[in-house]
Design a protein around this motif. Structure first.
Motif, PDB file in Angstrom:
ATOM      1  N   ASN A 273      12.193 -54.330  75.554  1.00 36.51           N
ATOM      2  CA  ASN A 273      12.919 -55.019  76.022  1.00 36.51           C
ATOM      3  C   ASN A 273      14.379 -54.097  75.396  1.00 36.51           C
ATOM      4  O   ASN A 273      14.564 -54.154  74.110  1.00 36.51           O
ATOM      5  CB  ASN A 273      12.699 -56.338  75.140  1.00 36.51           C
ATOM      6  N   LEU A 276      16.060 -55.578  72.226  1.00 41.95           N
ATOM      7  CA  LEU A 276      16.708 -56.040  70.480  1.00 41.95           C
ATOM      8  C   LEU A 276      15.813 -54.761  70.176  1.00 41.95           C
ATOM      9  O   LEU A 276      15.487 -54.012  71.025  1.00 41.95           O
ATOM     10  CB  LEU A 276      15.630 -56.958  70.960  1.00 41.95           C
ATOM     11  N   GLY A 277      15.740 -54.875  68.660  1.00 39.54           N
ATOM     12  CA  GLY A 277      14.858 -53.670  68.002  1.00 39.54           C
ATOM     13  C   GLY A 277      16.070 -53.419  67.843  1.00 39.54           C
ATOM     14  O   GLY A 277      17.431 -53.125  67.426  1.00 39.54           O
ATOM     15  N   GLU A 278      15.697 -52.147  66.872  1.00 36.69           N
ATOM     16  CA  GLU A 278      16.388 -51.471  65.857  1.00 36.69           C
ATOM     17  C   GLU A 278      17.213 -50.083  66.350  1.00 36.69           C
ATOM     18  O   GLU A 278      18.853 -50.013  66.432  1.00 36.69           O
ATOM     19  CB  GLU A 278      15.779 -50.722  64.882  1.00 36.69           C
ATOM     20  N   ALA A 280      17.504 -51.132  69.532  1.00 36.72           N
ATOM     21  CA  ALA A 280      19.102 -51.974  71.511  1.00 36.72           C
ATOM     22  C   ALA A 280      20.059 -50.950  71.419  1.00 36.72           C
ATOM     23  O   ALA A 280      20.741 -50.644  70.985  1.00 36.72           O
ATOM     24  CB  ALA A 280      18.983 -53.428  70.629  1.00 36.72           C
ATOM     25  N   LEU A 326       8.657 -47.543  71.066  1.00 40.30           N
ATOM     26  CA  LEU A 326      10.379 -48.132  70.093  1.00 40.30           C
ATOM     27  C   LEU A 326      11.908 -47.324  70.158  1.00 40.30           C
ATOM     28  O   LEU A 326      12.055 -48.215  69.931  1.00 40.30           O
ATOM     29  CB  LEU A 326       9.440 -48.555  68.988  1.00 40.30           C
ATOM     30  N   GLY A 329      13.306 -50.244  71.662  1.00 41.81           N
ATOM     31  CA  GLY A 329      14.154 -50.959  72.472  1.00 41.81           C
ATOM     32  C   GLY A 329      12.437 -52.101  71.638  1.00 41.81           C
ATOM     33  O   GLY A 329      11.765 -50.915  70.905  1.00 41.81           O
ATOM     34  N   GLU A 330      12.623 -52.998  71.502  1.00 44.97           N
ATOM     35  CA  GLU A 330      11.510 -53.994  70.974  1.00 44.97           C
ATOM     36  C   GLU A 330      10.647 -53.801  71.649  1.00 44.97           C
ATOM     37  O   GLU A 330      10.697 -54.297  73.176  1.00 44.97           O
ATOM     38  CB  GLU A 330      11.794 -54.716  70.977  1.00 44.97           C
ATOM     39  N   THR A 332       7.008 -56.127  73.843  1.00 43.57           N
ATOM     40  CA  THR A 332       6.625 -57.016  74.223  1.00 43.57           C
ATOM     41  C   THR A 332       5.938 -56.889  75.365  1.00 43.57           C
ATOM     42  O   THR A 332       5.619 -55.938  76.032  1.00 43.57           O
ATOM     43  CB  THR A 332       7.729 -57.915  74.777  1.00 43.57           C
TER      44      THR A 332
END
Length: 602
Positions: A273, A276-278, A280, A326, A329-330, A332
């Motif tokens: 995604n 999202l995430g650090e 993004a 990573l 993004g995040e 899933t």
């Protein structure tokens, strides 16, 4: 009643039927799976992928083909499982993009959408491998593009697509050695064929016919204007597929592979995604990501858009893969399977019991461990079968499009043996078999095979001495005529053809009044050298001048594997200038030794 256009409602019905057909045969597809590693779940993955698409298209139906295809594509993309599932989603993603502007598709637009799907699927795979679902989709789409110019009936076109897909599927063992090793066709390609069968069933329900009856009346063909394709209204009777005798107890695909041979053992699938995430919003470098994954992985498929990146990879180091992901993004919906463990489980659970013989029905004879002669009840034998000798892939495709059942590789320097002809005859389920030797050095071997098999089958050797003669003979064949009448027609067709060949001299010599130098080009007309020159173009021109009589003949040029586009273009221009009333056709023959083969037919 013909179907001139395809709307969203009809397309949705086709998708539902295709998914149902695939679901009913998912275990069959699973049993065939061997590539890229024996994870044994191609049918399950494709079925789950189609189910996700079906759920989406049921939830948001549309009468517009563009909208319906887009809805399906979204569902498939998000629900795609495994290598085959992702490729399947890409086939329909490309299809949907091509269909997007339209409320309905005609035959040309439908064919273009299929081709766009193939382009998208090939682009998604880092290292496309032939002999897989990609090949089946590609050949079917290529044929659709050809046939769409000859019909405005969606049903007729879809039938051609299905038949070509089956033909391509049957040839996958010849393209992928592991398939031939274990004696199966490609599992993903088989799954796609089941989907196309569902499509065809829906279209035929509209016509009030059955798939079986329709396919029995339609013969697929390959684009080649030298074949003078029939008009769309003309119907040619199809020949049954070659019958193959399969060993009584073949091993399953999984049982023939060693567990420890699975190098990239972790089957990984996940989404990134990007919102999202650090990390993004970080720009995604598709090429760098693919390159990093390929260090310790294969079967890499990456599909990216502005919001999510879908990743499929078989890897030795799953931790490294996740760390790479990573960065963008995040992560899933992570799925990781140990394929060595899965393989061991399949074997201990009894998967080493062979699939039923019908699974092998469309495998070419040479793909099995043992091929004996086809012994069928008389009412299951076709009236006629065909064998032709060919040199060059393009020429072989032309003969196949003319209805030839078996094309033996051969020519001036590689003659098929009598045994080759005997095996070929026995592989064809036909009461009478015509043989086109297409070389004077091969006629006797064909005749000897006829004598050996005279108590088993009626064999008629048409003494064609060149490739152009063989093509003319095959084109003259009419399924509804008697064998004697067909023989006469083919012999007459041969008599109307003049054959020419261009090659180079291997030594200095004198021939009639010609002073031939080693390395120079020579033109051969009906087995006689009639032209020589240090220029290939001039040698071709000299040969054709000897072959042309009235100036309004049909001239067919078959390019060899060492022909050049520049010489071909110059030759065509010369013909058009010197013989403006002639009809000139050019095809890729791919033959060795001879730069060009010419056919001049009055």
């Amino acid at each position: 009643m013909s179907i001139r256009s395809l709307n969203g409602t009809d397309f949705t019905a086709m998708v539902l039927a295709g998914a149902e057909q695939l679901g009913q045969h998912a275990e069959h597809v699973n049993s065939l799976n061997v590539f890229p590693v024996p994870d044994g779940d191609t049918g399950t993955n494709m079925n789950l992928t189609m189910s996700a698409g079906v759920a989406e298209i049921k939830r948001k139906s549309s009468a517009s083909i563009g909208e319906a295809a887009g809805i399906l594509s979204k569902g498939l993309l998000m629900g795609a499982r495994g290598n085959s599932g992702v490729i399947l989603s890409q086939l329909f993603r490309g299809f949907s993009r091509s269909a997007a502007p339209y409320e309905e598709l005609n035959t040309l637009q439908f064919a273009a959408a299929l081709q766009n799907g193939v382009d998208a699927a090939y682009k998604a795979v880092v290292k496309p491998v032939e002999g897989t679902i990609l090949t089946v989709a590609k050949e079917a789409a290529k044929h659709a593009s050809y046939y769409a110019r000859r019909t405005n009936d969606i049903t007729e076109l879809m039938n051609e697509v299905l038949l070509k897909a089956k033909e391509a599927l049957a040839m996958t063992p010849e393209l992928l050695p592991v398939l031939k090793q274990v004696g199966v066709v490609d599992s993903g390609g088989q799954g796609l064929v089941y989907i196309y069968e569902g499509f065809m069933d829906v279209l035929l329900q509209t016509d009030g016919a059955s798939r079986t009856s329709f396919q029995r009346d339609v013969q697929p063909s390959v684009a080649a204007s030298a074949l003078k394709p029939a008009a769309p209204s003309e119907v040619v009777s199809a020949k049954p597929a070659q019958q193959v005798i399969v060993p009584e107890m073949p091993m399953s695909a999984q049982a023939r592979l060693e567990t420890e041979d699975i190098e990239f053992l972790y089957d990984m699938e996940f989404f990134i995604n990007r919102e999202l995430g650090e990390n993004a919003g970080v720009a995604f470098d598709d090429e760098a990501f693919r390159k990093a994954l390929s260090v310790n992985g294969d079967s890499i498929i990456i599909i990216a858009d502005d919001e999510v990146i879908k990743v499929h990879v078989h890897s030795k180091t799953p931790g490294d893969v996740l760390n790479l992901a990573l960065r963008y993004g995040e992560i899933t919906q992570i799925h990781i399977l140990n394929m060595r463990e899965q393989h061991r489980d399949l074997l201990t659970a009894g998967m080493d019991i062979a699939p039923s013989p019908e699974l092998f029905a469309e495998i070419p004879p040479e793909a099995t461990r043992s091929v004996e002669k086809a012994v069928l009840p008389a009412d299951e034998m076709a009236p006629y079968g065909f064998i032709a000798v060919s040199s060059g892939e393009g020429i072989a495709e032309i003969f196949q499009s003319l209805g030839v059942d078996v094309v033996l590789s051969g020519g001036q320097t590689m003659n098929p043996s009598t045994e080759d002809f005997v095996k070929a005859v026995r592989s064809i389920a036909a009461e009478q078999v015509f043989i086109l030797p297409n070389n004077s050095n091969i006629v006797l071997a064909a005749e000897q095979a006829r004598e050996l098999l005279e108590d088993e089958r009626r064999i008629i050797v048409i003494p064609s001495k060149t490739i152009p003669q063989g093509m003319a003979a095959a084109f003259a064949f009419q399924e509804d005529e008697s064998a004697e009448t067909n023989r006469d027609h083919m012999l007459e067709a041969i008599s109307r053809v003049q054959s020419g060949q261009v090659t180079h001299a291997v030594r200095d010599t004198q021939y009639d009044e010609l002073d031939i130098k080693a390395g120079h080009y020579i033109g051969i007309h009906n087995s006689k050298i009639v032209a020589t020159d240090e220029s290939m173009l001039h040698a071709c021109e000299g040969l054709l001048q000897q072959m042309m009589e009235s100036g309004d003949e049909v001239v067919t040029i078959l390019e060899g594997d060492e022909a050049t586009p520049e010489i071909t273009a110059a030759l065509v221009a010369w013909l058009e200038e010197q013989y403006p009333d002639a009809e000139v056709e050019v095809h890729l023959g791919g033959q060795p030794v001879y730069y060009y083969l010419f056919s001049v037919e009055s």
